[in-house]
Design a protein around this motif. Structure first.
Motif, PDB file in Angstrom:
ATOM      1  N   PHE A  67      14.155   2.683  -4.559  1.00  0.00           N
ATOM      2  CA  PHE A  67      15.103   2.215  -3.560  1.00  0.00           C
ATOM      3  C   PHE A  67      15.211   0.880  -3.270  1.00  0.00           C
ATOM      4  CE2 PHE A  67      14.628   6.905  -2.539  1.00  0.00           C
ATOM      5  CZ  PHE A  67      15.930   7.444  -2.097  1.00  0.00           C
ATOM      6  N   THR A  68      14.673   0.229  -4.259  1.00  0.00           N
ATOM      7  CA  THR A  68      14.607  -1.376  -4.452  1.00  0.00           C
ATOM      8  C   THR A  68      15.503  -1.614  -5.596  1.00  0.00           C
ATOM      9  OG1 THR A  68      12.508  -1.607  -5.763  1.00  0.00           O
ATOM     10  CG2 THR A  68      12.218  -1.933  -3.312  1.00  0.00           C
ATOM     11  N   ASN A  69      16.113  -0.709  -6.379  1.00  0.00           N
ATOM     12  CA  ASN A  69      16.984  -0.736  -7.290  1.00  0.00           C
ATOM     13  C   ASN A  69      16.231  -1.212  -8.553  1.00  0.00           C
ATOM     14  OD1 ASN A  69      19.135   0.103  -5.792  1.00  0.00           O
ATOM     15  ND2 ASN A  69      19.635  -1.833  -5.214  1.00  0.00           N
ATOM     16  N   GLY A  70      14.975  -0.955  -8.822  1.00  0.00           N
ATOM     17  CA  GLY A  70      14.364  -1.383  -9.885  1.00  0.00           C
ATOM     18  C   GLY A  70      13.474  -2.666  -9.711  1.00  0.00           C
ATOM     19  N   GLY A  71      13.967  -3.326  -8.221  1.00  0.00           N
ATOM     20  CA  GLY A  71      13.259  -4.672  -8.135  1.00  0.00           C
ATOM     21  C   GLY A  71      11.640  -4.786  -8.005  1.00  0.00           C
ATOM     22  N   TYR A  72      11.164  -3.622  -7.797  1.00  0.00           N
ATOM     23  CA  TYR A  72       9.794  -3.736  -7.268  1.00  0.00           C
ATOM     24  C   TYR A  72       9.072  -2.318  -7.403  1.00  0.00           C
ATOM     25  CZ  TYR A  72       5.619  -3.787  -4.153  1.00  0.00           C
ATOM     26  OH  TYR A  72       4.389  -3.760  -3.490  1.00  0.00           O
ATOM     27  N   ARG A  73       8.133  -2.338  -8.108  1.00  0.00           N
ATOM     28  CA  ARG A  73       7.016  -1.078  -8.369  1.00  0.00           C
ATOM     29  C   ARG A  73       5.807  -1.571  -7.975  1.00  0.00           C
ATOM     30  NH1 ARG A  73       7.395   3.948 -10.863  1.00  0.00           N
ATOM     31  NH2 ARG A  73       5.424   4.753 -11.420  1.00  0.00           N
ATOM     32  N   PRO A  74       5.463  -0.973  -6.855  1.00  0.00           N
ATOM     33  CA  PRO A  74       4.143  -1.299  -6.371  1.00  0.00           C
ATOM     34  C   PRO A  74       2.890  -0.823  -7.238  1.00  0.00           C
ATOM     35  CG  PRO A  74       4.927   0.573  -5.204  1.00  0.00           C
ATOM     36  CD  PRO A  74       6.063  -0.101  -6.026  1.00  0.00           C
ATOM     37  N   THR A  75       1.779  -1.739  -7.101  1.00  0.00           N
ATOM     38  CA  THR A  75       0.545  -1.375  -7.952  1.00  0.00           C
ATOM     39  C   THR A  75      -0.217  -0.492  -7.106  1.00  0.00           C
ATOM     40  OG1 THR A  75      -0.599  -3.396  -7.318  1.00  0.00           O
ATOM     41  CG2 THR A  75       0.934  -3.652  -9.362  1.00  0.00           C
ATOM     42  N   MET A  76      -1.306   0.070  -7.852  1.00  0.00           N
ATOM     43  CA  MET A  76      -2.331   0.895  -7.065  1.00  0.00           C
ATOM     44  C   MET A  76      -3.000  -0.114  -6.020  1.00  0.00           C
ATOM     45  SD  MET A  76      -3.209   4.033  -7.236  1.00  0.00           S
ATOM     46  CE  MET A  76      -3.352   4.358  -8.966  1.00  0.00           C
ATOM     47  N   ASP A  77      -3.255  -1.470  -6.443  1.00  0.00           N
ATOM     48  CA  ASP A  77      -3.731  -2.418  -5.496  1.00  0.00           C
ATOM     49  C   ASP A  77      -2.749  -2.533  -4.259  1.00  0.00           C
ATOM     50  OD1 ASP A  77      -6.106  -2.749  -6.851  1.00  0.00           O
ATOM     51  OD2 ASP A  77      -5.289  -4.526  -7.627  1.00  0.00           O
ATOM     52  N   ASP A  78      -1.498  -2.694  -4.449  1.00  0.00           N
ATOM     53  CA  ASP A  78      -0.495  -2.989  -3.362  1.00  0.00           C
ATOM     54  C   ASP A  78      -0.587  -1.595  -2.434  1.00  0.00           C
ATOM     55  OD1 ASP A  78       0.439  -5.177  -4.590  1.00  0.00           O
ATOM     56  OD2 ASP A  78       2.212  -4.023  -5.793  1.00  0.00           O
ATOM     57  N   ILE A  79      -0.715  -0.507  -3.113  1.00  0.00           N
ATOM     58  CA  ILE A  79      -0.830   0.809  -2.124  1.00  0.00           C
ATOM     59  C   ILE A  79      -2.061   0.602  -1.389  1.00  0.00           C
ATOM     60  CG2 ILE A  79      -0.837   3.260  -2.245  1.00  0.00           C
ATOM     61  CD1 ILE A  79       0.823   3.010  -4.662  1.00  0.00           C
ATOM     62  N   ASP A  80      -3.101   0.233  -2.068  1.00  0.00           N
ATOM     63  CA  ASP A  80      -4.402   0.155  -1.196  1.00  0.00           C
ATOM     64  C   ASP A  80      -4.540  -0.729  -0.077  1.00  0.00           C
ATOM     65  OD1 ASP A  80      -5.851   2.171  -2.715  1.00  0.00           O
ATOM     66  OD2 ASP A  80      -6.748   0.595  -4.061  1.00  0.00           O
ATOM     67  N   CYS A  81      -3.757  -1.700  -0.360  1.00  0.00           N
ATOM     68  CA  CYS A  81      -3.544  -2.782   0.683  1.00  0.00           C
ATOM     69  C   CYS A  81      -2.635  -2.269   1.774  1.00  0.00           C
ATOM     70  CB  CYS A  81      -2.724  -4.307   0.173  1.00  0.00           C
ATOM     71  SG  CYS A  81      -2.581  -5.477   1.230  1.00  0.00           S
ATOM     72  N   LEU A  82      -1.689  -1.562   1.538  1.00  0.00           N
ATOM     73  CA  LEU A  82      -0.870  -0.899   2.589  1.00  0.00           C
ATOM     74  C   LEU A  82      -1.732   0.095   3.345  1.00  0.00           C
ATOM     75  CD1 LEU A  82       2.106  -0.551   3.745  1.00  0.00           C
ATOM     76  CD2 LEU A  82       2.227   1.336   2.487  1.00  0.00           C
ATOM     77  N   LYS A  83      -2.468   0.977   2.842  1.00  0.00           N
ATOM     78  CA  LYS A  83      -3.256   1.950   3.432  1.00  0.00           C
ATOM     79  C   LYS A  83      -4.348   1.421   3.926  1.00  0.00           C
ATOM     80  CE  LYS A  83      -1.554   5.796   1.262  1.00  0.00           C
ATOM     81  NZ  LYS A  83      -1.244   6.962   2.030  1.00  0.00           N
ATOM     82  N   SER A  84      -4.820   0.154   3.832  1.00  0.00           N
ATOM     83  CA  SER A  84      -5.974  -0.546   4.500  1.00  0.00           C
ATOM     84  C   SER A  84      -5.556  -0.974   5.981  1.00  0.00           C
ATOM     85  CB  SER A  84      -6.265  -1.523   3.816  1.00  0.00           C
ATOM     86  OG  SER A  84      -5.555  -2.862   3.868  1.00  0.00           O
ATOM     87  N   GLU A  85      -4.320  -1.145   6.162  1.00  0.00           N
ATOM     88  CA  GLU A  85      -3.642  -1.311   7.617  1.00  0.00           C
ATOM     89  C   GLU A  85      -3.998  -0.139   8.516  1.00  0.00           C
ATOM     90  OE1 GLU A  85       0.261  -2.554   7.172  1.00  0.00           O
ATOM     91  OE2 GLU A  85      -0.088  -3.886   5.413  1.00  0.00           O
ATOM     92  N   GLY A  86      -4.174   1.060   7.987  1.00  0.00           N
ATOM     93  CA  GLY A  86      -4.784   2.195   8.948  1.00  0.00           C
ATOM     94  C   GLY A  86      -3.638   2.951   9.397  1.00  0.00           C
ATOM     95  N   ILE A  87      -2.537   2.648   9.265  1.00  0.00           N
ATOM     96  CA  ILE A  87      -1.284   3.387   9.851  1.00  0.00           C
ATOM     97  C   ILE A  87      -0.333   3.861   8.934  1.00  0.00           C
ATOM     98  CG2 ILE A  87      -1.256   1.881  12.150  1.00  0.00           C
ATOM     99  CD1 ILE A  87       0.989   0.378  10.991  1.00  0.00           C
ATOM    100  N   TRP A  88      -0.622   3.981   7.754  1.00  0.00           N
ATOM    101  CA  TRP A  88       0.420   4.425   6.697  1.00  0.00           C
ATOM    102  C   TRP A  88      -0.194   5.533   5.993  1.00  0.00           C
ATOM    103  CZ3 TRP A  88       4.651   2.716   8.020  1.00  0.00           C
ATOM    104  CH2 TRP A  88       4.777   1.184   8.608  1.00  0.00           C
TER     105      TRP A  88
END
Length: 257
Positions: free
Chosen positions: A32-53
């Motif tokens: 859905f970013t048309n190949g512009g961005y593929r999140p890493t495991m760290d990116d996903i951890d960072c999002l999850k650390s916000e506590g609402i995702w």
């Protein structure tokens, strides 16, 4: 007589989702970013650390939004189709066959075996599951993979998402029988899981609520990453952080209590 209740999260605790749910998040965001961005495991951890995702469909959409915002676009102008995100995610995770799943879910390593739960029961510890996973996905691992006959489960369809404690309360209510004073341990691997325990204490202060942090497998290989993740869970409310849920033995439960 039951000495304690343990409620387990599933993803990252009972099964390793590093190459299934998290891979599906990365695939979905990439599409859905048309190949512009593929999140890493760290990116996903960072999002999850916000506590609402805790919901991975919503997390995928949020990462997609953030990418396009960095590219100078407004959320209101993107017209992201949430159902299309869900459908694509599920096609990766469950696979192409709706009746016989053949996606990433079939490759998830189990982090515990049925003997663990039998040992808890033998020590008068009652247990059940509260997960943000769909009921189908949760039952796939609990019944088909683990072999549990009729596990008590509150899943995505049954309660609001974490950190709302409603689902945790519902799980405990079905497990406690006639003993509303039994202490409850909730074992989870995310900030949202620990925040759920904090919310439970506020909602039902008469009961003892204990957050048990469990480190997901993808952080265990690197000591610095492991320590950072453990610190995050403790800061979010974990009374104890373990490398694996199987370390939460009856003896360890008694020590915590």
């Amino acid at each position: 007589m039951t000495s304690a209740i343990i409620v387990f999260d599933i993803d990252g605790v009972i099964r390793d989702v590093g190459k299934s749910y998290r891979r599906a998040i990365a695939d979905t965001v990439e599409k859905f970013t048309n190949g512009g961005y593929r999140p890493t495991m760290d990116d996903i951890d960072c999002l999850k650390s916000e506590g609402i995702w805790n919901n991975d469909w919503e997390g995928s959409r949020e990462l997609t939004y953030r990418y396009w915002e960095k590219e100078g676009q407004e959320r209101s102008s993107l017209n992201l189709n949430y159902q299309a995100i869900i459908d694509f995610f599920q096609s990766c995770y469950r696979g192409s066959d709706p009746n016989n799943w053949n996606g990433y879910i079939t490759t998830e390593p189990l982090l515990v075996q049925i003997d663990y739960f039998n040992a808890l029961s033998a020590q008068d510890i009652t247990w059940g599951f509260f997960s943000g996973a769909t009921r189908g996905s949760a039952e796939y691992v609990l019944k088909k993979r683990l072999g549990l006959k009729a596990p008590l489960l509150v899943a995505m369809e049954d309660a609001p998402g974490k950190p709302d404690p409603t689902g945790l309360f519902a799980t405990v209510r079905q497990l406690e029988g006639e003993s509303p004073s039994i202490p409850v341990l909730y074992a989870g691997d995310t900030v949202a899981d620990m925040q759920t325990i904090i919310a439970a204490r506020k909602g039902q202060p008469q009961r003892k609520w204990i957050g048990i942090g469990v480190l997901p497998p993808h952080v265990l290989e690197d000591s610095q990453r492991r320590e950072a993740y453990a610190t995050t869970l403790k800061e979010a409310g974990a009374s104890l952080v373990l490398n694996a849920v199987k370390d939460l033995t009856a003896a360890r439960v008694q020590q915590v209590l």
